[in-house]
Design a protein around this motif. Structure first.
Motif, PDB file in Angstrom:
ATOM      1  N   SER A  24      34.340  13.210 -42.069  1.00 58.73           N
ATOM      2  CA  SER A  24      35.139  14.279 -42.506  1.00 58.73           C
ATOM      3  C   SER A  24      35.050  13.944 -44.286  1.00 58.73           C
ATOM      4  CB  SER A  24      36.345  14.290 -42.088  1.00 58.73           C
ATOM      5  OG  SER A  24      37.216  13.140 -42.373  1.00 58.73           O
ATOM      6  N   THR A 194      42.250  13.861 -40.134  1.00 61.33           N
ATOM      7  CA  THR A 194      41.426  13.790 -41.291  1.00 61.33           C
ATOM      8  C   THR A 194      41.912  14.870 -42.448  1.00 61.33           C
ATOM      9  OG1 THR A 194      40.178  15.644 -39.855  1.00 61.33           O
ATOM     10  CG2 THR A 194      39.418  13.177 -39.847  1.00 61.33           C
ATOM     11  N   ASP A 195      42.523  15.790 -42.067  1.00 61.86           N
ATOM     12  CA  ASP A 195      43.130  16.779 -43.076  1.00 61.86           C
ATOM     13  C   ASP A 195      44.025  16.021 -43.945  1.00 61.86           C
ATOM     14  OD1 ASP A 195      41.419  18.860 -42.329  1.00 61.86           O
ATOM     15  OD2 ASP A 195      42.959  20.004 -41.124  1.00 61.86           O
ATOM     16  N   TYR A 196      44.947  15.222 -43.160  1.00 61.18           N
ATOM     17  CA  TYR A 196      46.132  14.494 -43.837  1.00 61.18           C
ATOM     18  C   TYR A 196      45.659  13.637 -44.667  1.00 61.18           C
ATOM     19  CZ  TYR A 196      50.080  11.572 -44.436  1.00 61.18           C
ATOM     20  OH  TYR A 196      51.215  10.904 -45.066  1.00 61.18           O
ATOM     21  N   ARG A 198      42.674  13.823 -46.127  1.00 63.21           N
ATOM     22  CA  ARG A 198      41.978  14.376 -47.431  1.00 63.21           C
ATOM     23  C   ARG A 198      43.198  14.920 -48.452  1.00 63.21           C
ATOM     24  NH1 ARG A 198      37.953  16.553 -43.729  1.00 63.21           N
ATOM     25  NH2 ARG A 198      39.519  18.235 -43.158  1.00 63.21           N
ATOM     26  N   SER A 199      44.338  15.294 -47.760  1.00 66.11           N
ATOM     27  CA  SER A 199      45.264  15.807 -48.483  1.00 66.11           C
ATOM     28  C   SER A 199      46.077  14.595 -49.618  1.00 66.11           C
ATOM     29  CB  SER A 199      46.429  16.369 -47.698  1.00 66.11           C
ATOM     30  OG  SER A 199      47.085  15.488 -46.956  1.00 66.11           O
ATOM     31  N   LEU A 200      45.994  13.369 -49.080  1.00 63.86           N
ATOM     32  CA  LEU A 200      46.600  12.287 -49.690  1.00 63.86           C
ATOM     33  C   LEU A 200      45.713  11.687 -50.649  1.00 63.86           C
ATOM     34  CD1 LEU A 200      47.760   9.629 -46.606  1.00 63.86           C
ATOM     35  CD2 LEU A 200      49.225  10.978 -48.381  1.00 63.86           C
ATOM     36  N   SER A 202      43.690  13.756 -52.318  1.00 66.11           N
ATOM     37  CA  SER A 202      43.553  14.973 -53.378  1.00 66.11           C
ATOM     38  C   SER A 202      45.167  14.670 -54.139  1.00 66.11           C
ATOM     39  CB  SER A 202      43.670  16.419 -52.760  1.00 66.11           C
ATOM     40  OG  SER A 202      42.483  16.475 -51.860  1.00 66.11           O
ATOM     41  N   SER A 203      46.081  14.192 -53.402  1.00 67.20           N
ATOM     42  CA  SER A 203      47.294  14.017 -54.370  1.00 67.20           C
ATOM     43  C   SER A 203      47.215  12.838 -55.096  1.00 67.20           C
ATOM     44  CB  SER A 203      48.450  13.928 -53.174  1.00 67.20           C
ATOM     45  OG  SER A 203      48.320  13.026 -52.542  1.00 67.20           O
TER      46      SER A 203
END
Length: 211
Positions: A24, A194-196, A198-200, A202-203
């Motif tokens: 991912s 995997t979305d979580y 990626r969000s971490l 990105s932040s």
């Protein structure tokens, strides 16, 4: 750097979850550290005795070395990870060079049992699966990869794997931030994980002070 711990019983599907995380994310963004590579170096012990030792309790792992290697990766240093031979139950001379990446995954049945290692993790995951499903996977894996007979695997499951799972692994579930039921077959949970991640990223979690 984002450090993710992935624990769960033997045969629960941890490897599948790790694979999905790697798939991912952009290529070469993930470094995986298997707990199994950090079994204590028991080469000085006779093979007959090594084959009967309990490798499913926390004391079988060289946690200080694993934590030190993880700390060095956080300091943007490369490490030489040990390798382990399951047929002889001993470390090999060969080592594997691992470089720092944005995501480091520490994977193994006991990785949530060590408090020092847990403290270093940003995300703690427990991969869950029914006992019978895990046993079937362990039989397939150990017979193909580790030269054991089905009866040997069943005996080991009854004598060691099951009681150690109940004593150490299952209780470590309470430390998890996320529990993935149905093991590697739970596509929804893996997608949320995997979305979580990626969000971490990105932040800017990987750029926080001290990492």
């Amino acid at each position: 750097m984002l450090i993710i711990g992935i624990a769960g019983g033997t045969g629960s599907g941890k490897t599948t979850v790790v694979k999905k995380i790697i798939e991912s994310l952009p290529k070469d963004e993930v470094t995986v550290i298997p707990q199994d590579c950090y079994y204590n170096d028991n080469a000085h012990i006779p093979l007959e005795q090594r084959l009967t030792m309990n490798y499913d309790e926390p004391s079988s792992i060289e946690w200080p070395l694993l934590c030190r290697h993880l700390s060095e990766l956080k300091q943007n240093k490369s490490i030489d990870r040990p390798t382990y031979d399951f047929l002889t139950c001993s470390r090999l001379k060969d080592k594997v060079r691992l470089d720092p990446r944005d995501v480091v995954v520490v994977e193994g049945i006991l990785v949530l049992t060590d408090p020092n290692l847990r403290e270093m993790m940003d995300v703690k995951v427990f991969v869950d699966a029914d006992a019978d499903e895990r046993l079937i996977r362990v039989i397939k894996r150990d017979c193909i990869e580790r030269g054991r007979t089905p009866q040997m695997v069943i005996d080991r499951y009854q004598e060691t794997l099951k009681p150690m799972h109940e004593l150490y692994i299952e209780p470590s579930k309470r430390y998890a931030d996320l529990i993935v039921p149905q093991g590697g077959n739970n596509k929804v949970a893996i997608m949320l994980l995997t979305d979580y991640i990626r969000s971490l990223l990105s932040s800017g979690v990987n750029n926080r002070s001290g990492n």
